[in-house]
Structures are given as structure tokens and as C-alpha cells.
Write a protein that holds these residues in place. Structure first.
Motif, PDB file in Angstrom:
ATOM      1  N   GLU A  20     -17.619   1.393 -14.023  1.00 32.73           N
ATOM      2  CA  GLU A  20     -17.908   2.564 -13.204  1.00 32.73           C
ATOM      3  C   GLU A  20     -16.737   2.863 -12.276  1.00 32.73           C
ATOM      4  O   GLU A  20     -16.126   1.950 -11.717  1.00 32.73           O
ATOM      5  CB  GLU A  20     -19.168   2.334 -12.367  1.00 32.73           C
ATOM      6  CG  GLU A  20     -20.454   2.334 -13.156  1.00 32.73           C
ATOM      7  CD  GLU A  20     -21.693   2.296 -12.263  1.00 32.73           C
ATOM      8  OE1 GLU A  20     -21.513   2.294 -11.018  1.00 32.73           O
ATOM      9  OE2 GLU A  20     -22.813   2.264 -12.796  1.00 32.73           O
ATOM     10  N   CYS A  21     -16.428   4.136 -12.132  1.00 32.45           N
ATOM     11  CA  CYS A  21     -15.391   4.559 -11.189  1.00 32.45           C
ATOM     12  C   CYS A  21     -15.984   4.616  -9.781  1.00 32.45           C
ATOM     13  O   CYS A  21     -17.139   5.003  -9.599  1.00 32.45           O
ATOM     14  CB  CYS A  21     -14.853   5.934 -11.560  1.00 32.45           C
ATOM     15  SG  CYS A  21     -14.078   6.013 -13.177  1.00 32.45           S
ATOM     16  N   HIS A 157      -5.475   0.155 -12.303  1.00 33.79           N
ATOM     17  CA  HIS A 157      -4.858  -0.096 -13.586  1.00 33.79           C
ATOM     18  C   HIS A 157      -5.285   0.961 -14.609  1.00 33.79           C
ATOM     19  O   HIS A 157      -6.269   1.669 -14.423  1.00 33.79           O
ATOM     20  CB  HIS A 157      -5.204  -1.497 -14.116  1.00 33.79           C
ATOM     21  CG  HIS A 157      -4.013  -2.177 -14.719  1.00 33.79           C
ATOM     22  ND1 HIS A 157      -3.307  -1.623 -15.762  1.00 33.79           N
ATOM     23  CD2 HIS A 157      -3.382  -3.332 -14.405  1.00 33.79           C
ATOM     24  CE1 HIS A 157      -2.296  -2.419 -16.070  1.00 33.79           C
ATOM     25  NE2 HIS A 157      -2.316  -3.456 -15.260  1.00 33.79           N
ATOM     26  N   ALA A 158      -4.483   1.063 -15.675  1.00 37.66           N
ATOM     27  CA  ALA A 158      -4.779   2.016 -16.738  1.00 37.66           C
ATOM     28  C   ALA A 158      -6.110   1.684 -17.401  1.00 37.66           C
ATOM     29  O   ALA A 158      -6.486   0.510 -17.527  1.00 37.66           O
ATOM     30  CB  ALA A 158      -3.663   1.994 -17.778  1.00 37.66           C
ATOM     31  N   VAL A 181      -6.975  -7.947   1.092  1.00 37.91           N
ATOM     32  CA  VAL A 181      -5.511  -7.846   1.070  1.00 37.91           C
ATOM     33  C   VAL A 181      -5.030  -7.372  -0.300  1.00 37.91           C
ATOM     34  O   VAL A 181      -4.064  -6.624  -0.414  1.00 37.91           O
ATOM     35  CB  VAL A 181      -4.869  -9.193   1.449  1.00 37.91           C
ATOM     36  CG1 VAL A 181      -3.376  -9.220   1.155  1.00 37.91           C
ATOM     37  CG2 VAL A 181      -5.117  -9.473   2.936  1.00 37.91           C
ATOM     38  N   PHE A 182      -5.694  -7.823  -1.355  1.00 39.95           N
ATOM     39  CA  PHE A 182      -5.386  -7.328  -2.699  1.00 39.95           C
ATOM     40  C   PHE A 182      -6.681  -6.893  -3.350  1.00 39.95           C
ATOM     41  O   PHE A 182      -7.566  -7.709  -3.620  1.00 39.95           O
ATOM     42  CB  PHE A 182      -4.693  -8.380  -3.555  1.00 39.95           C
ATOM     43  CG  PHE A 182      -4.481  -7.927  -4.978  1.00 39.95           C
ATOM     44  CD1 PHE A 182      -3.803  -6.755  -5.249  1.00 39.95           C
ATOM     45  CD2 PHE A 182      -4.988  -8.658  -6.038  1.00 39.95           C
ATOM     46  CE1 PHE A 182      -3.626  -6.324  -6.555  1.00 39.95           C
ATOM     47  CE2 PHE A 182      -4.808  -8.240  -7.351  1.00 39.95           C
ATOM     48  CZ  PHE A 182      -4.122  -7.059  -7.609  1.00 39.95           C
ATOM     49  N   GLN A 183      -6.787  -5.605  -3.629  1.00 44.54           N
ATOM     50  CA  GLN A 183      -7.988  -5.053  -4.235  1.00 44.54           C
ATOM     51  C   GLN A 183      -7.638  -4.356  -5.546  1.00 44.54           C
ATOM     52  O   GLN A 183      -6.674  -3.584  -5.609  1.00 44.54           O
ATOM     53  CB  GLN A 183      -8.653  -4.037  -3.305  1.00 44.54           C
ATOM     54  CG  GLN A 183      -9.135  -4.616  -1.976  1.00 44.54           C
ATOM     55  CD  GLN A 183      -9.831  -3.565  -1.136  1.00 44.54           C
ATOM     56  OE1 GLN A 183     -10.841  -2.984  -1.539  1.00 44.54           O
ATOM     57  NE2 GLN A 183      -9.295  -3.307   0.040  1.00 44.54           N
ATOM     58  N   ASN A 184      -8.446  -4.618  -6.554  1.00 38.18           N
ATOM     59  CA  ASN A 184      -8.369  -3.900  -7.817  1.00 38.18           C
ATOM     60  C   ASN A 184      -9.546  -2.944  -7.872  1.00 38.18           C
ATOM     61  O   ASN A 184     -10.703  -3.363  -7.760  1.00 38.18           O
ATOM     62  CB  ASN A 184      -8.440  -4.884  -8.991  1.00 38.18           C
ATOM     63  CG  ASN A 184      -8.583  -4.172 -10.318  1.00 38.18           C
ATOM     64  OD1 ASN A 184      -7.684  -3.463 -10.753  1.00 38.18           O
ATOM     65  ND2 ASN A 184      -9.739  -4.348 -10.969  1.00 38.18           N
ATOM     66  N   ILE A 185      -9.250  -1.652  -8.001  1.00 36.89           N
ATOM     67  CA  ILE A 185     -10.334  -0.679  -8.001  1.00 36.89           C
ATOM     68  C   ILE A 185     -10.204   0.243  -9.220  1.00 36.89           C
ATOM     69  O   ILE A 185      -9.131   0.406  -9.790  1.00 36.89           O
ATOM     70  CB  ILE A 185     -10.378   0.166  -6.708  1.00 36.89           C
ATOM     71  CG1 ILE A 185      -9.101   0.995  -6.532  1.00 36.89           C
ATOM     72  CG2 ILE A 185     -10.575  -0.758  -5.499  1.00 36.89           C
ATOM     73  CD1 ILE A 185      -9.136   1.893  -5.297  1.00 36.89           C
ATOM     74  N   VAL A 186     -11.327   0.839  -9.606  1.00 42.04           N
ATOM     75  CA  VAL A 186     -11.375   1.753 -10.751  1.00 42.04           C
ATOM     76  C   VAL A 186     -11.593   3.160 -10.214  1.00 42.04           C
ATOM     77  O   VAL A 186     -12.586   3.423  -9.519  1.00 42.04           O
ATOM     78  CB  VAL A 186     -12.502   1.364 -11.728  1.00 42.04           C
ATOM     79  CG1 VAL A 186     -12.532   2.321 -12.905  1.00 42.04           C
ATOM     80  CG2 VAL A 186     -12.326  -0.077 -12.196  1.00 42.04           C
ATOM     81  N   ASP A 190      -9.284  12.594 -10.440  1.00 39.43           N
ATOM     82  CA  ASP A 190      -9.561  13.478  -9.305  1.00 39.43           C
ATOM     83  C   ASP A 190      -9.634  12.703  -7.997  1.00 39.43           C
ATOM     84  O   ASP A 190      -9.092  13.132  -6.970  1.00 39.43           O
ATOM     85  CB  ASP A 190     -10.870  14.240  -9.530  1.00 39.43           C
ATOM     86  CG  ASP A 190     -10.755  15.284 -10.634  1.00 39.43           C
ATOM     87  OD1 ASP A 190      -9.612  15.658 -10.977  1.00 39.43           O
ATOM     88  OD2 ASP A 190     -11.803  15.722 -11.147  1.00 39.43           O
ATOM     89  N   THR A 191     -10.316  11.555  -8.022  1.00 39.49           N
ATOM     90  CA  THR A 191     -10.422  10.748  -6.805  1.00 39.49           C
ATOM     91  C   THR A 191      -9.063  10.185  -6.419  1.00 39.49           C
ATOM     92  O   THR A 191      -8.712  10.140  -5.221  1.00 39.49           O
ATOM     93  CB  THR A 191     -11.426   9.609  -7.008  1.00 39.49           C
ATOM     94  OG1 THR A 191     -12.694  10.156  -7.371  1.00 39.49           O
ATOM     95  CG2 THR A 191     -11.585   8.785  -5.738  1.00 39.49           C
ATOM     96  N   THR A 192      -8.274   9.780  -7.405  1.00 38.23           N
ATOM     97  CA  THR A 192      -6.927   9.282  -7.121  1.00 38.23           C
ATOM     98  C   THR A 192      -6.102  10.346  -6.415  1.00 38.23           C
ATOM     99  O   THR A 192      -5.472  10.085  -5.381  1.00 38.23           O
ATOM    100  CB  THR A 192      -6.225   8.878  -8.433  1.00 38.23           C
ATOM    101  OG1 THR A 192      -6.978   7.847  -9.065  1.00 38.23           O
ATOM    102  CG2 THR A 192      -4.815   8.383  -8.159  1.00 38.23           C
TER     103      THR A 192
END
Length: 458
Positions: A20-21, A157-158, A181-186, A190-192
């Protein structure tokens, strides 16, 4: 309605992963947590930050099997090549090694009267938008030095390699880097764009297409956020008359075909001195015919599918157009070629720069080869391109390579090798390849800002 991102595996077209984004509000909350955590992270001793980053690298190595298997499923790289651990270690350990010197103040004067110096200050929040083709190395090229320099990082990430972001986050967190401090998000596009346009980040590093880079810059317009881009490429190789022919074939064909040609600095066009041309083409065809196209999970496979059917469709279109315009194809269709992601690698001759296959980025296992009379003709053709990332020269004469390199419109000049990134040298490009400075000491300079001190003591 909640948006999702899917990774379609090139192995069989199945959905390998789906996530999910984040909504815009949830993404802004992630950004706020990162900002809140940044000052405390930057206040930690430099060596402590270095040790935590190296601990994450060790964690990735400990879970190496996960890397290898997931890469094969996500983007088709054969498991026999072992993922990206070697390059990941080389780059991250080098950046850790030089951190103290690269981030040290430049002291102009330290006397009884004055203290004058320039320090390096972390930007704050660095946003990394990473590509799928070398998903560990390209992402960590920025993540590791950004964290070492005192920044916090948000990674997007892609979609094709969405599990890589999760693997990196797991490794960093297991090593002790705080979750905020380091987050990976989807995120969706449009949100980007909305986050960038609202000045959510202090520095953006984007690797991807020219169109994607343009979208990043448009979104950042007026925010004064720094945007570093590494975009398209159409990297050339030149074989001089004095080159070692076998070494040139091995180096340039590997540069053209490895990773199914899906390399930022892959070789996409080759110019060979007329005295070596016939021999080069003959040996290059034999080299490619020895490849085994197939399922990347099988040990015998040396060339996997392209990462997505639509990428292979573009390569096929370029090849078909070139053939219609008079080019000659040298590789017969391979048994595993399914008309989809599994694509027969191709060598084309009788090509010209009027053909898209010699002009536009292919990003696949196809290369055009042209004969040239001398250095002047080679230089002219190598520069006849909208991109400029790397250029490879095969020659026995280092002085000639240096002189030719000085006239090439490119970011990196390589001699007697191709498709290689030296972490001690600045990774950069020109023209439509974009603007940026990765790795090396200059990579740290890009991820920090200068701060000057002029202290009058008396």
C-alpha cells in the motif's frame, strides 16, 4: 481508495510483491518524525555513525541469500552472479574510510588573532529515489554517506524492486540505526511530487529516467531544494588500432550485456578502428552466442529476462526500426525468447546515428557497432549524443586515452574496462544524464553544505 504498488516478476509475470502507498498525511508524518530525529543523530560522534552504517552492511551480508533470491524474482538477475554484495561493500566501506577526512573542517587560520574555517553541515533530511536496475548499490551510494554525514534519510524505492527498500531498512534498523533516522516508504508519483513541492526535504537524490528527473525538478521549482540527478545514458566504447582485441571484446560485450543490458553505464554503442573491425564483430558475435538466456533461478542461466515486459518492448522496437532502415542483426532468436521479458541479446552492424538504437537510450541487451578510421572520427561520434555518463577507450596508449578523454563530453573516462564505478572517483554526468556528484569526497560535499566561521579573538 488506497493506492498500491505492485512488483510484477519478469520470471513469469506474476505479482511478486504488493504494498500500500502512504497517503499524503501519513507521508508527512514520516517526514516529521525524521526531522525530529535528525539533530540527535547528527550530534552522535562521527565514528559512531560510521560504525552503525558498517553494521548495516554486515547485516546485509548476513542475509545475502535474501538479496540474491529477491533480486532474481524482482528484476531478473541470474542468481549465479550473487546479487550486489561485492559492489555494495566496496562502495560503503570506502565512503566510511574517507569520512573523517572528507567531513573535516578546512582550517584557513588558527592563530592568536583569528580562527577561520569552513565546516561541513548536514543538509538535514535527504530524500533518496532509487532505481530498480542496481537497487542496492544505487540506493546505498547515497544512503550510507548521507547518514554518516549526519543526515536522516527517507527512501522511496522503485516499484520493480520494492522489497530492496525493505531489506535495507531491516538491515539498518537491525544494526542500531533508529527507525526514524532511516525510513523506507512507499509513495505514488502524485504524493511524491506533492511532498517535494511543499519543501518536505532538504536534498533530493534521484536516479532514473530523463522524464522522471524533469518531474523532480519541476516539483522542486521555487523550493530551493537541491536536486541531484543521474538520468539516461548511451555510453560509448572505442577500440583503437593498438587495442588488445580479446580484452576489448570481453570488456565491451560484458558492459553491453550484463544485467540484460540494464546498467546506467552499460555500453550501448561501439566504435572500432577499421583495422580491427571485422575481427571484433566476429569475436563479439561468438561472445554473445555463448550466453544462456533463461530463468534467472537456474544455475546455467547467464542472461535473465529484462525487468519488465514494457522495457523489452522498447528494445525490440529499436531493433526492428534499425533493421527496417538497413541494419544487420547477427544473433539468431534464442529458444527462451518469449516475445515478452525474455529477449534475445542482439548485435547490430550497418548502423548509423539516424537510428534510434544508436541515439536513444536502449537500456537492454543490444549494441550497435560501427567502423571508424581514426581518433577524430571516434571522438566526433562518441560526442554525438544527448547523454554523457561514461566512455570506455580500449588502447595500449595511456597518454592517447588521456588526450581523447579530455575531448569527450562525459562524466567518467575509462581505459581498458567498462561499466565500472570507482568509489574513490566522483560519479557524475553531463548533458541529459543530469547533474550530481556521488561517492568520493565530492559525494560528501554534495550531501552537506559549507558553513564558515570567522572568529576574531582579539
Amino acid at each position: 481508495m488506497t493506492k498500491t504498488t505492485k512488483c510484477i516478476s519478469p520470471i513469469d509475470g506474476s505479482v511478486y510483491a504488493e504494498r500500500e502507498c502512504l497517503s499524503k498525511d501519513a507521508a508527512l508524518e514520516a517526514v516529521a518524525r525524521a526531522r525530529k530525529a535528525q539533530k540527535a543523530w547528527a550530534a552522535r560522534p562521527l565514528q559512531e555513525r560510521i560504525d552503525l552504517v558498517l553494521g548495516a552492511l554486515a547485516e546485509v551480508e548476513r542475509t545475502h541469500d535474501r538479496m540474491v533470491t529477491e533480486l532474481a524474482h524482482q528484476m531478473g538477475r541470474p542468481t549465479r552472479y550473487g546479487g550486489e554484495l561485492g559492489g555494495l561493500k566496496e562502495r560503503a566501506t570506502y565512503m566510511a574510510k574517507i569520512a573523517h577526512d572528507a567531513l573535516a573542517p578546512t582550517v584557513i587560520e588558527d592563530s592568536a588573532a583569528f580562527s577561520r574555517k569552513i565546516t561541513r553541515e548536514a543538509h538535514g533530511l535527504v530524500f533518496v529515489v532509487a532505481p530498480w536496475n542496481y537497487p542496492y548499490m544505487t540506493a546505498n551510494n547515497t544512503i550510507a554517506p548521507a547518514l554518516i554525514a549526519g543526515n536522516v534519510v527517507v527512501l522511496k524505492h522503485a516499484a520493480q524492486t520494492i522489497l530492496v527498500g525493505e531489506h535495507l531498512a531491516d538491515a539498518y534498523h537491525a544494526a542500531g540505526v533508529p527507525a526514524d533516522v532511516f525510513q523506507n516508504i512507499v509513495l505514488d508519483h502524485d504524493t511524491t511530487s506533492a511532498l517535494i513541492s511543499e519543501n518536505a526535504f532538504d536534498f533530493i537524490n534521484f536516479t532514473g529516467s530523463v522524464g522522471g528527473g524533469q518531474a523532480m525538478e519541476r516539483a522542486a521549482a521555487g523550493t530551493f531544494t537541491g536536486v541531484a540527478t543521474e538520468l539516461g545514458g548511451k555510453d560509448p566504447g572505442y577500440v583503437r588500432a593498438d587495442a588488445n582485441l580479446d580484452a576489448a571484446v570481453d570488456g565491451l560485450m560484458d558492459g553491453a550485456m550484463f544485467n540484460a543490458g540494464q546498467c546506467c553505464c552499460g555500453i550501448e554503442r561501439i566504435y572500432v578502428h577499421e583495422s580491427l573491425y571485422d575481427g571484433f564483430v566476429e569475436k563479439a558475435v561468438a561472445w554473445v552466442n555463448a550466453l544462456k538466456l533463461g530463468n534467472p533461478l537456474e544455475e546455467a542461466t547467464t542472461l535473465g529476462p529484462m525487468a519488465n515486459v514494457r522495457f523489452a518492448k522498447e528494445v525490440r522496437a529499436q531493433i526492428d526500426e534499425a533493421l527496417a532502415d538497413g541494419a544487420t542483426a547477427h544473433i539468431e532468436k534464442m529458444p527462451a525468447d518469449d516475445g515478452g521479458a525474455y529477449l534475445t541479446p542482439q548485435i547490430l552492424t550497418n548502423v548509423t546515428h539516424n537510428m534510434r538504437v544508436m541515439r536513444d537510450e536502449s537500456f537492454g541487451p543490444v549494441v550497435g557497432i560501427m567502423s571508424v578510421k581514426n581518433d577524430e572520427e571516434a571522438i566526433e561520434l562518441m560526442n554525438d549524443c544527448q547523454f554523457g555518463l561514461t566512455a570506455a577507450i580500449f588502447t595500449a596508449d595511456a597518454e592517447a586515452a588521456d588526450a581523447i578523454g579530455a575531448r569527450l563530453e562525459t562524466g567518467t573516462v575509462l581505459m581498458n574496462r567498462a561499466d565500472y564505478l570507482d568509489p574513490a572517483l566522483c560519479w557524475t554526468g553531463c548533458k541529459n544524464t543530469g547533474r550530481g556528484a556521488g561517492l568520493s569526497e565530492l559525494g560528501y560535499h554534495a550531501l552537506t553544505r559549507p558553513k564558515s566561521y570567522h572568529l576574531k579573538k582579539a
